[in-house]
Design a protein around this motif. Structure first.
Motif, short mmCIF file in Angstrom:
data_model
loop_
_atom_site.label_atom_id
_atom_site.label_comp_id
_atom_site.label_asym_id
_atom_site.label_seq_id
_atom_site.Cartn_x
_atom_site.Cartn_y
_atom_site.Cartn_z
N PRO A 27 0.84 -1.21 0.00
CA PRO A 27 0.00 0.00 0.00
C PRO A 27 0.87 1.25 0.00
N SER A 28 0.32 2.34 -0.51
CA SER A 28 1.10 3.56 -0.71
C SER A 28 1.60 4.17 0.59
N ASP A 29 0.94 3.86 1.73
CA ASP A 29 1.34 4.49 2.99
C ASP A 29 2.20 3.58 3.86
N TRP A 30 2.76 2.53 3.30
CA TRP A 30 3.51 1.57 4.11
C TRP A 30 4.80 2.19 4.64
N THR A 31 5.19 1.71 5.82
CA THR A 31 6.48 2.11 6.38
C THR A 31 7.35 0.90 6.70
N ILE A 32 6.71 -0.18 7.19
CA ILE A 32 7.44 -1.41 7.52
C ILE A 32 6.61 -2.61 7.07
N LEU A 33 7.26 -3.58 6.49
CA LEU A 33 6.63 -4.86 6.17
C LEU A 33 7.41 -5.97 6.85
N VAL A 34 6.72 -6.82 7.59
CA VAL A 34 7.33 -8.04 8.14
C VAL A 34 6.69 -9.21 7.41
N GLN A 42 5.35 -29.95 0.37
CA GLN A 42 4.50 -29.19 -0.54
C GLN A 42 3.68 -28.12 0.18
N HIS A 43 3.88 -27.98 1.48
CA HIS A 43 3.13 -27.00 2.26
C HIS A 43 3.93 -25.72 2.41
N SER A 44 3.26 -24.59 2.34
CA SER A 44 3.91 -23.30 2.58
C SER A 44 2.89 -22.30 3.09
N GLN A 45 3.41 -21.29 3.79
CA GLN A 45 2.57 -20.22 4.32
C GLN A 45 3.34 -18.91 4.18
N THR A 46 2.60 -17.82 3.94
CA THR A 46 3.24 -16.52 3.73
C THR A 46 2.56 -15.43 4.57
N PRO A 47 2.48 -15.59 5.89
CA PRO A 47 1.85 -14.54 6.71
C PRO A 47 2.68 -13.27 6.67
N ALA A 48 2.00 -12.13 6.66
CA ALA A 48 2.69 -10.85 6.60
C ALA A 48 1.89 -9.79 7.34
N MET A 49 2.62 -8.83 7.90
CA MET A 49 2.01 -7.69 8.55
C MET A 49 2.68 -6.43 8.02
N VAL A 50 1.89 -5.37 7.85
CA VAL A 50 2.43 -4.12 7.34
C VAL A 50 2.00 -2.98 8.28
N TRP A 51 2.91 -2.03 8.47
CA TRP A 51 2.63 -0.84 9.26
C TRP A 51 2.50 0.35 8.32
N ARG A 93 11.89 -1.87 5.14
CA ARG A 93 11.69 -0.57 5.78
C ARG A 93 11.75 0.51 4.71
N PHE A 94 10.71 1.33 4.69
CA PHE A 94 10.64 2.37 3.69
C PHE A 94 11.86 3.30 3.77
N PRO A 95 12.49 3.67 2.65
CA PRO A 95 12.03 3.37 1.29
C PRO A 95 12.68 2.12 0.68
N GLU A 96 13.95 1.79 1.05
CA GLU A 96 14.64 0.73 0.32
C GLU A 96 15.36 -0.28 1.19
#
Length: 286
Positions: A27-34, A42-51, A93-96
């Motif tokens: 999203p355009s207002d993101w600052t941190i993505l974990v 064959q199992h996988s999971q991709t949980p994520a949280m964004v600030w 971490r925003f920006p790079e």
């Protein structure tokens, strides 16, 4: 940027492609993505949280293409006799700036939802490990002979709408409220899950000061996603009283990326048989 654990130009190339992809969809207002990724067979999971700029945490779903890049990264970084890492944490971490960490031997956090022994065998077939590199929890998974339960009912966990309730007393809830960004995805999951059992009539609200004489407003229904079973009170209390579901159920929903799995008819019937009080009622009616 931290490239700790990146051992080849090929790994760095895939990581850079992954970071670029995630940047494009954030999203355009993101600052941190974990962003987490865990895989076993064959199992996988991709949980994520964004600030966001408001410092609020919310759930986020990475694009489907990210899964292929995560898997490619496992392939490139795998080592003979060592296998492939089993989970990773990627923090943007925003920006790079970004940080990445691989976990080769730690239990990846599947908890009680760890796939069956077949997934452990698939993992070793694809990424062989010497015995010295098979941790105890992994060996236990191999030795479990876990299979789809002989009785489908063995698989289910029952969700409690509140922690404690006694007639004549208000319900007791000892749960942390959901972060604002999680409330709607969890609600959507709980309310959209298939109904395994329902009956005519409505139930009163435990939180109504006039209970049990208040208006009947909650469907007498039970939902399931094939692993958990919960009464309609669970989403009702979240929507109307901000009462969070049990923490284990929220974690399970997060591990599913807030997407309901397909529930077949046999599973629905097995879940129905586990609804509290139903079997006793059926015996009495017979």
């Amino acid at each position: 940027m931290s490239s700790e654990g990146l051992n080849s130009p090929g790994e760095l190339e895939v990581v850079n492609s992954l970071v670029t992809l995630l940047h494009h969809y954030l999203p355009s207002d993101w600052t941190i993505l974990v962003q987490k990724y865990r895989a076993l067979g064959q199992h996988s999971q991709t949980p994520a949280m964004v600030w966001g700029l408001d410092n609020q945490m919310r759930a986020w779903r990475p694009p489907a293409a990210a899964t292929a890049l995560f898997d490619r990264l496992r392939q490139i970084s795998a080592r003979p006799g060592r296998g492939a890492w089993l989970s990773m944490d990627l923090t943007l971490r925003f920006p790079e700036a970004y940080e990445i960490a691989y976990f080769w031997d730690e239990d990846a956090g599947w908890g009680r939802y760890t796939p069956g022994s077949e997934a452990f065998r698939q993992e070793l077939e694809r990424f062989p490990r010497d015995s010295a590199h098979i941790p105890d929890w992994f060996q236990a998974g191999l030795d479990s002979n876990e299979r789809p339960p002989t009785s489908l009912g063995e698989r289910f966990r029952m969700a409690r709408p509140v922690d404690q309730w006694q007639p004549g007393r208000p319900p007791v809830v000892n749960r942390n409220p959901l972060p604002a960004g999680l409330r709607q995805p969890v609600l959507d999951y709980l309310e959209s899950a298939p109904i395994c059992y329902s009956q005519d009539g409505m139930m009163p609200d435990l939180f109504d000061p006039d209970f049990p004489n208040g208006p009947a407003c909650i469907p007498h229904a039970w939902h399931t996603d094939g692993t958990w079973i919960w009464p309609a009170q669970v989403p009702f209390f979240l929507r109307n009283h901000n009462v969070s579901p049990e923490a284990d159920l929220v974690t399970h929903i997060s591990f599913n990326n807030y997407e309901l799995p397909t529930v077949d008819q046999a599973t629905l019937e097995a879940a129905e048989a586990r609804v509290p009080g139903l079997r006793a009622a059926k015996r009495q009616s017979n």
